[in-house]
Motif scaffolding. Sequence first.
Motif, mmCIF file in Angstrom:
data_model
loop_
_atom_site.group_PDB
_atom_site.id
_atom_site.type_symbol
_atom_site.label_atom_id
_atom_site.label_comp_id
_atom_site.label_asym_id
_atom_site.label_seq_id
_atom_site.Cartn_x
_atom_site.Cartn_y
_atom_site.Cartn_z
ATOM 1 N N ARG A 50 13.369 45.405 101.851
ATOM 2 C CA ARG A 50 13.597 45.078 103.358
ATOM 3 C C ARG A 50 12.423 43.827 103.533
ATOM 4 O O ARG A 50 12.485 43.131 104.268
ATOM 5 C CB ARG A 50 13.039 46.406 103.918
ATOM 6 C CG ARG A 50 12.404 45.991 105.402
ATOM 7 C CD ARG A 50 14.215 45.982 106.076
ATOM 8 N NE ARG A 50 15.540 47.070 105.640
ATOM 9 C CZ ARG A 50 16.398 47.568 105.610
ATOM 10 N NH1 ARG A 50 16.835 46.228 106.504
ATOM 11 N NH2 ARG A 50 17.222 48.121 105.462
ATOM 12 N N LYS A 51 11.640 44.053 102.981
ATOM 13 C CA LYS A 51 10.263 42.742 103.110
ATOM 14 C C LYS A 51 10.894 41.646 102.858
ATOM 15 O O LYS A 51 10.337 40.513 103.185
ATOM 16 C CB LYS A 51 8.918 43.223 102.123
ATOM 17 C CG LYS A 51 8.155 44.188 103.053
ATOM 18 C CD LYS A 51 7.069 44.636 101.417
ATOM 19 C CE LYS A 51 5.982 45.590 102.329
ATOM 20 N NZ LYS A 51 4.943 45.666 101.533
ATOM 21 N N THR A 53 13.490 40.062 103.181
ATOM 22 C CA THR A 53 14.560 39.354 104.314
ATOM 23 C C THR A 53 13.864 38.697 105.844
ATOM 24 O O THR A 53 13.300 39.011 105.906
ATOM 25 C CB THR A 53 15.348 40.767 105.303
ATOM 26 O OG1 THR A 53 15.711 42.261 104.264
ATOM 27 C CG2 THR A 53 16.211 40.435 106.035
ATOM 28 N N ARG A 54 14.442 37.456 105.020
ATOM 29 C CA ARG A 54 14.408 36.813 105.800
ATOM 30 C C ARG A 54 14.655 36.657 107.625
ATOM 31 O O ARG A 54 15.350 37.374 107.315
ATOM 32 C CB ARG A 54 14.249 35.124 105.049
ATOM 33 C CG ARG A 54 13.172 34.895 103.452
ATOM 34 C CD ARG A 54 13.788 33.715 103.272
ATOM 35 N NE ARG A 54 13.689 33.678 101.573
ATOM 36 C CZ ARG A 54 12.049 33.440 101.282
ATOM 37 N NH1 ARG A 54 11.940 32.906 102.414
ATOM 38 N NH2 ARG A 54 11.563 32.861 100.829
ATOM 39 N N GLN A 55 14.363 35.806 107.996
ATOM 40 C CA GLN A 55 14.701 35.781 109.513
ATOM 41 C C GLN A 55 15.352 34.541 109.859
ATOM 42 O O GLN A 55 16.356 35.261 110.102
ATOM 43 C CB GLN A 55 12.939 35.471 110.492
ATOM 44 C CG GLN A 55 13.345 35.681 112.415
ATOM 45 C CD GLN A 55 12.356 34.994 112.877
ATOM 46 O OE1 GLN A 55 11.715 34.586 112.186
ATOM 47 N NE2 GLN A 55 12.553 34.822 113.914
ATOM 48 N N LEU A 58 18.706 37.472 109.132
ATOM 49 C CA LEU A 58 18.780 37.933 110.543
ATOM 50 C C LEU A 58 19.706 36.696 111.440
ATOM 51 O O LEU A 58 20.655 37.363 112.193
ATOM 52 C CB LEU A 58 17.838 38.556 111.147
ATOM 53 C CG LEU A 58 17.337 39.939 109.748
ATOM 54 C CD1 LEU A 58 16.523 39.990 110.587
ATOM 55 C CD2 LEU A 58 18.593 40.341 109.904
ATOM 56 N N GLN A 82 18.717 45.639 112.383
ATOM 57 C CA GLN A 82 18.609 45.622 111.363
ATOM 58 C C GLN A 82 16.998 44.497 111.654
ATOM 59 O O GLN A 82 15.716 44.465 110.735
ATOM 60 C CB GLN A 82 19.065 43.881 111.003
ATOM 61 C CG GLN A 82 20.173 44.680 110.066
ATOM 62 C CD GLN A 82 20.060 45.246 108.721
ATOM 63 O OE1 GLN A 82 19.040 44.980 107.949
ATOM 64 N NE2 GLN A 82 20.768 45.936 108.008
ATOM 65 N N CYS A 83 16.621 44.083 112.543
ATOM 66 C CA CYS A 83 15.446 43.871 113.409
ATOM 67 C C CYS A 83 14.313 44.494 113.380
ATOM 68 O O CYS A 83 13.114 44.710 112.356
ATOM 69 C CB CYS A 83 15.678 42.630 114.888
ATOM 70 S SG CYS A 83 16.578 41.266 114.212
ATOM 71 N N TYR A 85 14.374 47.251 111.313
ATOM 72 C CA TYR A 85 14.191 47.610 110.445
ATOM 73 C C TYR A 85 13.263 47.038 109.920
ATOM 74 O O TYR A 85 12.134 47.530 108.703
ATOM 75 C CB TYR A 85 15.384 47.828 109.704
ATOM 76 C CG TYR A 85 16.289 48.979 110.096
ATOM 77 C CD1 TYR A 85 15.556 50.147 110.177
ATOM 78 C CD2 TYR A 85 17.616 49.003 108.924
ATOM 79 C CE1 TYR A 85 16.854 50.488 110.743
ATOM 80 C CE2 TYR A 85 18.142 49.091 109.439
ATOM 81 C CZ TYR A 85 17.819 50.610 110.521
ATOM 82 O OH TYR A 85 19.113 51.448 111.019
ATOM 83 N N THR A 86 13.288 45.372 109.834
ATOM 84 C CA THR A 86 12.438 44.800 109.227
ATOM 85 C C THR A 86 11.301 44.466 109.866
ATOM 86 O O THR A 86 9.571 44.466 108.872
ATOM 87 C CB THR A 86 13.022 43.294 109.672
ATOM 88 O OG1 THR A 86 13.997 43.193 108.924
ATOM 89 C CG2 THR A 86 12.338 41.948 108.607
ATOM 90 N N GLN A 87 10.554 44.437 111.027
ATOM 91 C CA GLN A 87 9.714 44.518 111.431
ATOM 92 C C GLN A 87 8.840 45.879 111.328
ATOM 93 O O GLN A 87 7.730 46.392 111.010
ATOM 94 C CB GLN A 87 9.925 44.439 113.491
ATOM 95 C CG GLN A 87 10.232 43.610 113.847
ATOM 96 C CD GLN A 87 10.481 43.946 115.406
ATOM 97 O OE1 GLN A 87 10.961 44.557 115.823
ATOM 98 N NE2 GLN A 87 11.614 42.328 115.927
ATOM 99 N N SER A 89 8.992 47.624 108.538
ATOM 100 C CA SER A 89 8.283 47.770 107.225
ATOM 101 C C SER A 89 7.048 46.363 106.867
ATOM 102 O O SER A 89 7.227 46.676 105.778
ATOM 103 C CB SER A 89 9.716 46.599 106.792
ATOM 104 O OG SER A 89 9.814 45.081 106.631
#
Length: 505
Positions: A50-51, A53-55, A58, A82-83, A85-87, A89
């Motif tokens: 998850r970390k 994952t680049r913006q 997305l 998905q946003c 989850y990224t935030q 993490s």
Amino acid sequence: MPPKELPGFYYDPDKNRYFPTKGRIPGAANRPPRPPPPPAEPSPPPTERRKRTRQSELLHAREMYGGGVIFSKNNKSTFKQQCQYTQASQPMVWKYQGTTLVADKALEELHAMVQTPSGLRESKLLATGSTNGSIRLFGLGTALENFEDEMEFLPQPVWTPLGKQKAAVNSPLANIWSSETAFSNFSSSISCIKKFGHNFHDAASANSSVQRALVATLGSGGSGGSVYIMDMSTIDSATVSRNAHERIERVASFDRTVWTADCNSDGTQVVLGTNTGAGLLNLETGTLSWLYRCKSDILSQQFVHSGNVVLCGLRNGSIVPVDVRERHSNQPTGRSSPSTARGTVPMLSARHNARGRNQADKAKSSRVISMPSAVCSLVSLSSDEHYFLGSSMDGSIKLFDLRLIQKGAIQSYAGHVNSHNNLPLVVDPSETLLMSGGEDCTVRIWSIKTGEQIFAKSVADTLFTALCWPESNLDLDGSSSLFDLNHSWGAWMGSRDGLFYMHGT
């Protein structure tokens, strides 16, 4: 002319074509053997993936799929999820200095009207409860700033994700204010603080400028627990701690331990979890009746969204859903009125109407859900009242469907380490993320839908025993608050070591 010889092939004159020879191709023995393929690298855990994952990824997915469903390897989710989850993490965690032993039992964010020298101002207040029986009110805006007897509490970063160190410098968290003395003191531990309407996650309830909160105390020695109503309609900032008796009204006291309590959304009923069963207190009539009798302590309770069913979590690991609309064989057991509220309201003994009680309890037992150990937290989802989350003291966290009780849990959330402490659960307002903290001092965040663990780190050397994820990220006037100005989400965490705040970056 004779056919041309080709290495590794022979010529068939009848078919007038070349065919490969059966033997080894000359020179093949001298060739070096083909190296074996490199071993596959072990896949990183979900949190690390998850970390990574680049913006931009997305954004690319949004261009491809719009706001609709995005498919991954094992599941599907929306771009918004998905946003989230990224935030989630990569959160940042702050600790407020000087807040030891103020928030280890209960946390609730309230809206209040604060009377200041310049007039009424809308403000957010954080109500904290502790095992020593004290309640503190912390001002989250500027309405309580720099008034008489008010102290300023400064945040200090205690956890910063890798590569986000500059965020703590460029986007410092806001300070909070509180009185030097507790807002109110009780003779026993605080069981819970819950605002009325907390089961609703809509703008109307989240932005109500007049809010009340339910306060329950455990009871100690020869005295039982009590239930109070705390009114936050208008607070005088100059005397915020000296007028507590005008803000907290005792509704009733009981002759037994009150482990937990919950209120329905319209503030007319309070359900109590005691050492002998569940009681229902009607705040309009003062009538107290039994909902469910048992020999095991009821440690956790939760009204579902409609208020028609209350979930009771028992020390023996059972979760019993009780319909409050059913006729109960032994009501009423007592009345609470202004003249009797200061005294003790007795509940009938377990021998009362044993035959009717046994029949009712037998019917309820067919709807019992079992967990491995004592059920310490229950959370009903307002998006669909059939679903609820439960945690037990062995570290198990599961999602259940009231319509499929006999089939057991429909989702599990693995990873927690726990044995005997309270394991609180809290979900974000969109009901996408689930957070909890265990005995290993690790805070974990999961996707409610998929069960994927998004974050798992020991952010502080403490066990978090109280959690609060505010329902709205906006101030009462619709603008962003000081705590949500520079980040996407935020949640309060309480422990014996102090008050913490976690937010996305």
